[in-house]
Motif scaffolding. Structure first.
Motif, PDB file in Angstrom:
ATOM      1  N   TYR A 698      14.642   5.265  -6.845  1.00 46.24           N
ATOM      2  CA  TYR A 698      13.638   5.948  -7.651  1.00 46.24           C
ATOM      3  C   TYR A 698      12.244   5.842  -7.036  1.00 46.24           C
ATOM      4  CZ  TYR A 698      17.449   5.930 -10.995  1.00 46.24           C
ATOM      5  OH  TYR A 698      18.673   6.104 -11.592  1.00 46.24           O
ATOM      6  N   TRP A 699      12.189   5.597  -5.754  1.00 48.25           N
ATOM      7  CA  TRP A 699      10.938   5.553  -5.000  1.00 48.25           C
ATOM      8  C   TRP A 699       9.945   4.539  -5.576  1.00 48.25           C
ATOM      9  CZ3 TRP A 699      13.125  10.356  -6.376  1.00 48.25           C
ATOM     10  CH2 TRP A 699      13.732  11.044  -5.329  1.00 48.25           C
ATOM     11  N   VAL A 700      10.468   3.481  -6.166  1.00 52.26           N
ATOM     12  CA  VAL A 700       9.584   2.457  -6.728  1.00 52.26           C
ATOM     13  C   VAL A 700       8.815   1.746  -5.614  1.00 52.26           C
ATOM     14  CG1 VAL A 700       9.497   0.288  -7.994  1.00 52.26           C
ATOM     15  CG2 VAL A 700      10.990   2.127  -8.784  1.00 52.26           C
ATOM     16  N   ASP A 701       9.520   1.445  -4.512  1.00 48.35           N
ATOM     17  CA  ASP A 701       8.835   0.790  -3.399  1.00 48.35           C
ATOM     18  C   ASP A 701       7.736   1.687  -2.839  1.00 48.35           C
ATOM     19  OD1 ASP A 701      10.117  -1.736  -3.186  1.00 48.35           O
ATOM     20  OD2 ASP A 701      11.894  -0.742  -2.404  1.00 48.35           O
ATOM     21  N   GLU A 702       8.048   2.980  -2.733  1.00 44.32           N
ATOM     22  CA  GLU A 702       7.047   3.908  -2.233  1.00 44.32           C
ATOM     23  C   GLU A 702       5.858   4.003  -3.195  1.00 44.32           C
ATOM     24  OE1 GLU A 702      10.827   4.743  -0.198  1.00 44.32           O
ATOM     25  OE2 GLU A 702      10.239   4.348  -2.279  1.00 44.32           O
ATOM     26  N   PHE A 703       6.158   3.992  -4.490  1.00 45.17           N
ATOM     27  CA  PHE A 703       5.075   4.045  -5.469  1.00 45.17           C
ATOM     28  C   PHE A 703       4.185   2.814  -5.359  1.00 45.17           C
ATOM     29  CE2 PHE A 703       3.492   2.694  -9.648  1.00 45.17           C
ATOM     30  CZ  PHE A 703       2.642   3.761  -9.931  1.00 45.17           C
ATOM     31  N   PHE A 704       4.812   1.629  -5.279  1.00 46.52           N
ATOM     32  CA  PHE A 704       4.016   0.414  -5.133  1.00 46.52           C
ATOM     33  C   PHE A 704       3.235   0.438  -3.816  1.00 46.52           C
ATOM     34  CE2 PHE A 704       6.865  -2.077  -8.191  1.00 46.52           C
ATOM     35  CZ  PHE A 704       5.929  -1.989  -9.194  1.00 46.52           C
ATOM     36  N   GLY A 705       3.884   1.004  -2.775  1.00 41.59           N
ATOM     37  CA  GLY A 705       3.179   1.115  -1.502  1.00 41.59           C
ATOM     38  C   GLY A 705       1.949   1.983  -1.608  1.00 41.59           C
ATOM     39  N   TRP A 706       2.074   3.102  -2.387  1.00 43.15           N
ATOM     40  CA  TRP A 706       0.933   4.002  -2.561  1.00 43.15           C
ATOM     41  C   TRP A 706      -0.086   3.453  -3.562  1.00 43.15           C
ATOM     42  CZ3 TRP A 706      -0.413   6.520  -7.154  1.00 43.15           C
ATOM     43  CH2 TRP A 706      -1.475   7.425  -7.035  1.00 43.15           C
ATOM     44  N   ALA A 707       0.425   2.973  -4.708  1.00 44.08           N
ATOM     45  CA  ALA A 707      -0.473   2.595  -5.800  1.00 44.08           C
ATOM     46  C   ALA A 707      -1.058   1.200  -5.634  1.00 44.08           C
ATOM     47  CB  ALA A 707       0.266   2.671  -7.140  1.00 44.08           C
ATOM     48  N   VAL A 708      -0.354   0.318  -4.958  1.00 40.44           N
ATOM     49  CA  VAL A 708      -0.814  -1.069  -4.855  1.00 40.44           C
ATOM     50  C   VAL A 708      -1.195  -1.416  -3.420  1.00 40.44           C
ATOM     51  CG1 VAL A 708      -0.217  -3.479  -5.229  1.00 40.44           C
ATOM     52  CG2 VAL A 708       0.616  -1.738  -6.823  1.00 40.44           C
ATOM     53  N   THR A 709      -0.213  -1.325  -2.521  1.00 42.08           N
ATOM     54  CA  THR A 709      -0.464  -1.786  -1.153  1.00 42.08           C
ATOM     55  C   THR A 709      -1.590  -0.996  -0.497  1.00 42.08           C
ATOM     56  OG1 THR A 709       1.873  -2.373  -0.963  1.00 42.08           O
ATOM     57  CG2 THR A 709       0.584  -2.260   1.066  1.00 42.08           C
ATOM     58  N   ARG A 710      -1.489   0.335  -0.548  1.00 43.45           N
ATOM     59  CA  ARG A 710      -2.524   1.144   0.112  1.00 43.45           C
ATOM     60  C   ARG A 710      -3.867   1.029  -0.598  1.00 43.45           C
ATOM     61  NH1 ARG A 710       0.864   6.700   1.561  1.00 43.45           N
ATOM     62  NH2 ARG A 710       2.464   5.675   2.849  1.00 43.45           N
ATOM     63  N   ARG A 711      -3.829   0.929  -1.924  1.00 43.72           N
ATOM     64  CA  ARG A 711      -5.095   0.790  -2.645  1.00 43.72           C
ATOM     65  C   ARG A 711      -5.743  -0.557  -2.334  1.00 43.72           C
ATOM     66  NH1 ARG A 711      -3.301   5.148  -3.107  1.00 43.72           N
ATOM     67  NH2 ARG A 711      -4.492   5.134  -1.183  1.00 43.72           N
ATOM     68  N   VAL A 712      -4.926  -1.583  -2.200  1.00 38.45           N
ATOM     69  CA  VAL A 712      -5.477  -2.884  -1.807  1.00 38.45           C
ATOM     70  C   VAL A 712      -6.063  -2.795  -0.404  1.00 38.45           C
ATOM     71  CG1 VAL A 712      -4.878  -5.264  -1.247  1.00 38.45           C
ATOM     72  CG2 VAL A 712      -3.996  -4.226  -3.331  1.00 38.45           C
ATOM     73  N   MET A 713      -5.345  -2.074   0.481  1.00 38.43           N
ATOM     74  CA  MET A 713      -5.871  -1.904   1.836  1.00 38.43           C
ATOM     75  C   MET A 713      -7.161  -1.087   1.815  1.00 38.43           C
ATOM     76  SD  MET A 713      -2.309  -1.234   3.910  1.00 38.43           S
ATOM     77  CE  MET A 713      -3.131  -1.038   5.482  1.00 38.43           C
ATOM     78  N   ASP A 714      -7.213  -0.051   0.951  1.00 39.33           N
ATOM     79  CA  ASP A 714      -8.458   0.720   0.822  1.00 39.33           C
ATOM     80  C   ASP A 714      -9.589  -0.162   0.315  1.00 39.33           C
ATOM     81  OD1 ASP A 714      -7.151   2.968   1.687  1.00 39.33           O
ATOM     82  OD2 ASP A 714      -6.800   3.771  -0.319  1.00 39.33           O
ATOM     83  N   ALA A 715      -9.255  -0.976  -0.678  1.00 36.58           N
ATOM     84  CA  ALA A 715     -10.268  -1.893  -1.189  1.00 36.58           C
ATOM     85  C   ALA A 715     -10.722  -2.866  -0.106  1.00 36.58           C
ATOM     86  CB  ALA A 715      -9.728  -2.656  -2.406  1.00 36.58           C
ATOM     87  N   ALA A 716      -9.752  -3.323   0.692  1.00 37.77           N
ATOM     88  CA  ALA A 716     -10.103  -4.240   1.778  1.00 37.77           C
ATOM     89  C   ALA A 716     -11.014  -3.550   2.787  1.00 37.77           C
ATOM     90  CB  ALA A 716      -8.834  -4.736   2.469  1.00 37.77           C
ATOM     91  N   ARG A 717     -10.691  -2.273   3.094  1.00 37.14           N
ATOM     92  CA  ARG A 717     -11.576  -1.536   4.007  1.00 37.14           C
ATOM     93  C   ARG A 717     -12.967  -1.372   3.404  1.00 37.14           C
ATOM     94  NH1 ARG A 717      -6.919   1.881   4.189  1.00 37.14           N
ATOM     95  NH2 ARG A 717      -5.633   1.439   6.031  1.00 37.14           N
TER      96      ARG A 717
END
Length: 815
Positions: A698-717
């Motif tokens: 159900y693309w949960v990993d992809e969702f977490f990657g988009w909603a959490v991991t990438r957003r955390v990386m954006d915040a880090a940037r």
């Protein structure tokens, strides 16, 4: 013998220390390393059996009272002398009552002058307590069951691992990690307070990280270990907050003290959110992380990157059930909040169905079992949420038997298939691996819920309690979702058995991509395969399978449904329901136990007979009227009972439904993967969107990657940009200004101050140097003249006035 339970966690720790510190340095052989590891667990298991027998079944049995090693000095030391703490939360009366009594006793023993001084915690205005956290072990019904599961199932897995890991370069390291995990898990379930539980909780998390990433040279394992560690930190944060709340409210972390005080709090019905609801929420967040419940389930399937014995021990039988242990241990807190009971039940039901639908489409044998584990953990939380805490632990036990069996069976298959895990490359392995096949069948029938295998007794009781619960008003929804999940379970487990042990020997042919395979594009690579003929595993691997198969077959008889026994739980203390009764709080009577009236330490409450009569009256009234929280809402079992006019007949109806859905799931699995093997391809193509959704989780990993991991990386940037542009810009700007001011001051000093000084010096030099040069003639008589003139000048300067007066007097005398 129960006084020696402190040896149970110590032995695995000693074995881990010996193997980890000396195994490589002294070049221990694999036999010696395996002997130390297995021997330490075996002795711990024997001590556990003896201790549980001494505690519960001997002539001097302490059951149902709680035994803590500090009460008779068997093992205890003050771990954290926290000193006086101020209680800032909670209702004043239930929290301060005991403290006031202690303060009054202390005040009576003091002198008249000292009595005028206040005692901390003794006044109603300021509440306090002494927080001295002890390191001691607790033995009661709940810890007994978990100790037997951890050491007993763990022993089988350790024996299996000695064969499975043979020849591995890190053999000593593997068993050191495994022994350290056993120590941490035993501390978690044996500790007598919340902080010891937290130490074990973090310890098993660390060991899980180490063992998932055991093959650290593989990127998949390294990523999976980090994912598991970080995901669990989210849950651990909630657990830590709950512990802070416990200390702030009760002033202690000791279980018996906390639960005794918590029992006096008021119930919080649906829609009411109080202090205990907040505590239960924090505890449940921690449980969701450790036990892989939605939405923190994503780490468990990836954890299959570790060795298969790790999957069997940590991610099937022990660590992932720590959340169930914690929820059951704190059941008095959860039962005070009807809202949190419903949350637990609904999250468990959603997780059970969600993971089951994913398991239908997975092709990696370990991934199927991983999602099956997530689903079964959901069933356990369902049981706790509908008030059947004992049944939840019953399913923990039966699940440990059949799921450890199937994980080890999968390990045996992988070993026999030369590390192949894709079920599409297997088939008809029963011909080559008869012992593995026969033992795996027992686990398959148990998880499908076929009578008389162990899984039937626990899963059927979960569904029955969901349908008949008085704790939450949506039990019928939980039952429907659980029934659908049970059907899916029977289907995908039959699929696993059919693709692995039945059908054609697909490993003899090239890897054919079926339509089902081609539905998705991101699959494994298809290298050229050399044909390997499977082989049966050695006795060190299949003997533990046989032991677990026996337990998976007969292990459920310790909790036979009352529908089979005339409405009573037979077997006395050997029945898990009777055995665990003293640790479950009864919201109707506001005491612990349903059969007896006990306090938080398992001691009979004064006036037991009268209290028991009140219990019977209260429970009868509750049965006739409503749940302990008020109106119970729609109750599916009661509707059926009103039609059948018999509770036993109603329970039998739900038993038959449970068996029917299990039969439907097995039948569909057999029909799809044995009778007509074209059907999976046909239906995968017809239901392509649903199939892709299930296959991709159900693309949960992809969702977490988009909603959490990438957003955390954006915040880090963003933080980096702010730091580099603003913070560093300000610092660098101030440095530039400092350098500029230094240049200006340097120029002023060089060109103005130094110029003025140098100009004056040059003027003096040009003015005085001719005079001095003229005075330096080189003739001695000139220098003597200067000396005489200087002497005359000096005499005139100092004695001129005297000389002038003397001369005047001379001339005056002469005139």
């Amino acid at each position: 013998m129960h006084r020696y339970i402190w040896l149970v966690p110590l032995l695995p720790l000693a074995g881990a220390a010996i193997n980890g510190l000396l195994g490589r340095k002294l070049r221990f052989s694999e036999k010696l390393i395996g002997g130390i590891a297995v021997g330490s667990i075996a002795v711990a298991f024997l001590i556990t059996v003896a201790a549980v027998y001494s505690y519960a079944f001997s002539s001097n049995a302490m059951w149902p009272q709680t035994y803590v090693t500090s009460q008779d000095g068997a093992f205890n030391f003050t771990w954290i002398p926290g000193g006086a703490v101020r209680l800032t939360q909670g209702s004043q009366e239930p929290l301060a009552l005991k403290l006031r009594e202690e303060a009054a006793a202390k005040r009576a023993a003091r002198s008249q002058e000292q009595r005028q001084q206040p005692i901390p915690g003794g006044s109603e205005e300021t509440r306090g307590s002494v927080l001295d956290v002890e390191w001691s072990y607790q033995l009661d019904a709940l810890s007994s069951i978990f100790m037997l599961i951890v050491t007993g199932v763990g022993l089988c897995i350790f024996v299996f691992a000695t064969g499975y890991m043979r020849g591995d370069a890190g053999f000593y390291r593997f068993f050191a990690y495994m022994g350290l995990f056993m120590f941490s898990m035993l501390v978690l379930v044996m500790g007598s307070n919340f902080l010891m539980m937290f130490v074990g909780w973090e310890g098993v998390g660390l060991c899980s990280y180490l063992l998932i990433g055991y093959y650290f040279d593989r990127q998949e394992a390294a990523n999976a270990s980090r994912k598991a560690f970080i995901t669990n930190r989210v849950g651990d944060f909630g657990f830590a907050l709950a512990i802070f709340g416990v200390v702030a409210t009760f002033g202690t972390t000791q279980y018996t003290d906390v639960f005794g005080q918590a029992a006096t709090f008021q119930l919080e019905p649906l829609g009411h959110w109080g202090l205990l609801s907040w505590m239960a929420l924090g505890l449940f967040i921690g449980a969701c992380g450790k036990s892989a419940q939605l939405p923190l389930h994503v780490w468990l399937p990836d954890a299959m990157a570790g060795p298969t014995p790790v999957s069997a021990l940590i991610h099937a039988a022990t660590m992932v059930t720590a959340g169930l242990y914690m929820v059951t241990r704190t059941n008095v807190i959860f039962q005070h909040s009807q809202t949190m009971m419903m949350v637990v039940a609904l999250v468990g039901a959603a997780t059970a169905l969600f993971a089951a639908t994913i398991g239908i489409t997975q092709n990696d044998i370990k991934k199927v079992l991983a999602y099956s584990t997530v689903s079964q953990l959901g069933f356990m939380f369902m049981a706790c949420g509908v008030g059947a805490f004992v049944i939840g632990i019953f399913h923990v036990m039966t699940h440990a038997f059949f799921k450890a069996l199937m994980f080890l069976g999968a390990g045996s298959v992988i070993h026999g298939m030369h590390h192949e895990q894709d079920m599409r490359r297997m088939g008809n392995l029963r011909k080559y691996m008869p012992y593995t096949y026969l033992t795996f069948l027992a686990g398959w029938l148990a998880i499908c819920g076929i009578i008389p295998f162990s899984g039937f007794w626990s899963k059927d009781e979960i569904l029955w309690n969901a349908a008949s619960t008085r704790y939450i008003p949506v039990g019928w929804i939980v039952w429907i979702v659980g029934t659908i999940a049970a059907t899916c379970t029977a289907f995908y487990m039959t699929r696993l058995v059919a693709m692995t042990f039945w059908g054609k020997e697909k490993f003899l042919n090239g890897h054919d991509h079926t339509v089902e395979h081609e539905v998705h594009n991101h699959d494994h690579e298809t290298p050229e395969h050399h044909t390997h003929i499977p082989h049966e595993s050695p006795p060190s691997m299949w003997v533990p399978l046989a032991v677990l198969a026996v337990l998976a077959t007969v292990g459920g008889f310790v909790g036979i449904s009352t529908a089979f026994t005339g409405g009573k739980h037979i077997g006395g203390r050997m029945n898990i329901v009777n055995f665990m009764d003293p640790i479950i709080w009864n919201p109707t009577t506001r005491h612990f136990g349903h059969e007896e009236i006990l306090d938080s330490a398992g001691r009979p409450v004064e006036g037991t007979r009268e209290a028991r009569a009140e219990v019977v009256t209260a429970e009868t009234e509750a049965t006739e009227v409503a749940s302990p929280y008020g109106e119970e809402g729609f109750n599916l079992a009661h509707v059926a009972e009103s039609k059948l006019h018999s509770e036993t007949a109603t329970e039998w109806l739900f038993i038959l439904i449970s068996l029917l859905v299990a039969g439907i799931g097995i039948g569909l699995g057999f029909f799809f993967y044995v009778k007509d093997t074209r059907l999976p391809d046909i239906w995968a193509a017809r239901l392509r969107p649903l199939y892709q959704a299930s296959y991709n989780k159900y693309w949960v990993d992809e969702f977490f990657g988009w909603a959490v991991t990438r957003r955390v990386m954006d915040a880090a940037r963003g933080v980096f940009a702010f730091d580099s542009k603003v913070i560093d810009g300000g610092v660098n700007g101030s440095a530039w200004l400092t350098r500029l001011s230094s240049r200006i001051t340097g120029g002023i000093d060089q060109y103005f101050v130094d110029g003025v000084v140098n100009a004056i010096a040059a003027f003096i030099v040009r003015l005085m140097s001719p005079l001095f040069r003229a005075a330096q003639t080189g003739f001695a008589q000139n220098y003597a003249l200067v000396m005489v003139l200087g002497l005359v000048a000096a005499v005139a300067l100092f004695f001129g006035a005297d000389i002038a007066r003397a001369v005047k007097s001379v001339f005056a005398f002469g005139l």
